[in-house]
Design a protein around this motif. Structure first.
Motif, PDB file in Angstrom:
ATOM      1  N   SER A   1      62.320   4.229  42.110  1.00  0.00           N
ATOM      2  CA  SER A   1      61.170   4.870  42.597  1.00  0.00           C
ATOM      3  C   SER A   1      60.605   4.597  43.801  1.00  0.00           C
ATOM      4  N   THR A   2      59.972   5.182  44.670  1.00  0.00           N
ATOM      5  CA  THR A   2      59.140   4.857  45.843  1.00  0.00           C
ATOM      6  C   THR A   2      57.996   5.697  45.930  1.00  0.00           C
ATOM      7  N   GLY A   3      56.937   5.217  46.781  1.00  0.00           N
ATOM      8  CA  GLY A   3      55.853   6.121  47.079  1.00  0.00           C
ATOM      9  C   GLY A   3      55.092   5.264  47.971  1.00  0.00           C
ATOM     10  N   SER A   4      54.057   6.097  48.198  1.00  0.00           N
ATOM     11  CA  SER A   4      53.031   5.564  49.239  1.00  0.00           C
ATOM     12  C   SER A   4      51.614   6.163  48.934  1.00  0.00           C
ATOM     13  N   GLN A   5      50.434   5.458  48.978  1.00  0.00           N
ATOM     14  CA  GLN A   5      49.370   5.908  48.895  1.00  0.00           C
ATOM     15  C   GLN A   5      48.108   4.850  49.561  1.00  0.00           C
ATOM     16  N   ASN A   6      47.071   5.398  49.935  1.00  0.00           N
ATOM     17  CA  ASN A   6      45.884   4.697  50.382  1.00  0.00           C
ATOM     18  C   ASN A   6      46.599   3.436  51.351  1.00  0.00           C
ATOM     19  N   ASN A   7      47.359   3.860  52.054  1.00  0.00           N
ATOM     20  CA  ASN A   7      47.926   2.747  53.357  1.00  0.00           C
ATOM     21  C   ASN A   7      49.041   1.712  52.571  1.00  0.00           C
TER      22      ASN A   7
ATOM     23  N   GLN B   1      58.902  -2.474  32.226  1.00  0.00           N
ATOM     24  CA  GLN B   1      59.579  -1.480  32.776  1.00  0.00           C
ATOM     25  C   GLN B   1      58.545  -0.603  33.446  1.00  0.00           C
ATOM     26  N   ILE B   2      58.315  -0.723  34.566  1.00  0.00           N
ATOM     27  CA  ILE B   2      57.204   0.109  35.226  1.00  0.00           C
ATOM     28  C   ILE B   2      57.520   1.667  35.278  1.00  0.00           C
ATOM     29  N   GLY B   3      56.669   2.495  34.814  1.00  0.00           N
ATOM     30  CA  GLY B   3      56.855   3.786  34.843  1.00  0.00           C
ATOM     31  C   GLY B   3      55.769   4.623  35.422  1.00  0.00           C
ATOM     32  N   GLY B   4      54.506   4.124  35.788  1.00  0.00           N
ATOM     33  CA  GLY B   4      53.553   5.000  36.178  1.00  0.00           C
ATOM     34  C   GLY B   4      52.872   4.315  37.415  1.00  0.00           C
ATOM     35  N   VAL B   5      52.373   5.015  38.052  1.00  0.00           N
ATOM     36  CA  VAL B   5      51.721   4.431  39.294  1.00  0.00           C
ATOM     37  C   VAL B   5      50.286   5.100  39.443  1.00  0.00           C
ATOM     38  N   GLY B   6      49.035   4.414  39.759  1.00  0.00           N
ATOM     39  CA  GLY B   6      47.812   5.124  39.776  1.00  0.00           C
ATOM     40  C   GLY B   6      47.121   4.641  40.854  1.00  0.00           C
ATOM     41  N   GLN B   7      45.772   5.166  41.308  1.00  0.00           N
ATOM     42  CA  GLN B   7      44.919   4.369  41.930  1.00  0.00           C
ATOM     43  C   GLN B   7      44.227   3.346  41.642  1.00  0.00           C
ATOM     44  N   GLN B   8      44.339   2.091  42.249  1.00  0.00           N
ATOM     45  CA  GLN B   8      43.519   0.955  41.734  1.00  0.00           C
ATOM     46  C   GLN B   8      42.004   0.748  42.189  1.00  0.00           C
TER      47      GLN B   8
END
Length: 271
Positions: free
Chosen positions: A124-130, A159-166
């Motif tokens: 999976s891929t993504g982009s947020q907050n530059n 096994q990374i399955g979630g992404v959020g704002q740090q």
């Protein structure tokens, strides 16, 4: 989702969808979520499956309609079958072609294409907050681009399955695995920026570990005590501690099985 399933994989997904009477699109979306964790968990929002829900290997299944036990059984069955197919290699992404224009680090310029250097196709891929990221659970890698610098981490057994704002820290995104929040500071860095690993240096490091030249403290602790007043039991325990450390190096592929066995035999001979 940029990645595309192979023809055989898509047929397997279609077969599962037909057996459960669920649309192929819904099952495909669920498969994408499972692929992000190599089949161990899925967080989804699929209307046909009751909206938001979560599944985790080992028995935990949550659906939007918590009292709809038939829906819960359907989601559980779907995830189990798809997870088994993923682990068997029966569901895979198509290999993506290497572009002509890529920088010295092997990553496509801008970190925005479908090809990610020698890492291949991401789960999976993504982009947020530059910040851009790509997750490669199949090969235990996480690539992050921030401020023009690409850093590749070894995710170990996460096994990374979630992404959020740090909130704070070095990166503006955070990641979760089957163990909870992933602390990037604890993950080994495979490469950073435009630097690439040097196979010759890596081989020298392995040889140094085997010959006990890389970590002097480790060598001193495994030598036989010259002071006759030293407790023999403590010395034996110390030997076994060092064998456990060597086993950890073997598990991380820093030492080969043969190198580990040779060093273990050497340490045991000192008892």
């Amino acid at each position: 989702m940029n990645a595309i399933f192979t023809d055989v994989s898509f047929q397997n997904i279609t077969d599962v969808a037909n057996r459960y009477g669920i649309s192929v699109n819904a099952v495909t979306d669920l498969t994408y979520n499972l692929m992000a964790s190599n089949g161990t968990m899925a967080q989804f929002n699929i209307p046909e499956l009751g909206g938001g829900g979560q599944w985790m290997q080992g028995g935990m299944t949550m659906v939007g309609d918590m009292f709809n036990y038939q829906l819960k059984a359907t989601v559980d069955g779907l995830c189990i079958e798809l997870s088994n197919l993923i682990n068997q290699g029966a569901i895979q992404y198509k290999p993506l072609p290497k572009p002509k224009n890529h920088n010295q680090s092997g990553f496509q310029s801008g970190f925005s294409g479908n090809w990610w250097g020698d890492l291949g196709a991401p789960n999976s891929t993504g982009s947020q907050n530059n910040t851009s990221y790509a997750i490669f659970n199949n090969i235990r890698r996480l690539a992050i681009q921030q401020n023009g610098k690409v850093t590749v981490f070894d995710t170990l057994d996460n096994q990374i399955g979630g992404v959020g704002q740090q909130q704070g820290g070095n990166y503006s995104v955070s990641f979760t695995s089957q163990y909870g929040n992933v602390d990037l500071n604890t993950l080994p860095i495979v490469s950073g920026g435009k630097e690439v690993s040097n196979p010759i240096q890596e081989q020298q490091q392995v040889e140094n570990v085997v010959s006990n030249q890389q970590e002097p403290d480790f060598v001193d602790q495994t030598k036989e005590p010259v002071n006759t007043g030293i407790n023999n039991t403590d010395f034996e325990e110390d030997i076994f501690v060092k064998i456990e450390k060597l086993a950890a190096l073997k598990d991380k592929s820093i030492l080969s099985v043969e190198e580990f066995e040779n060093k273990k035999a050497e340490l045991l001979s000192r008892l």
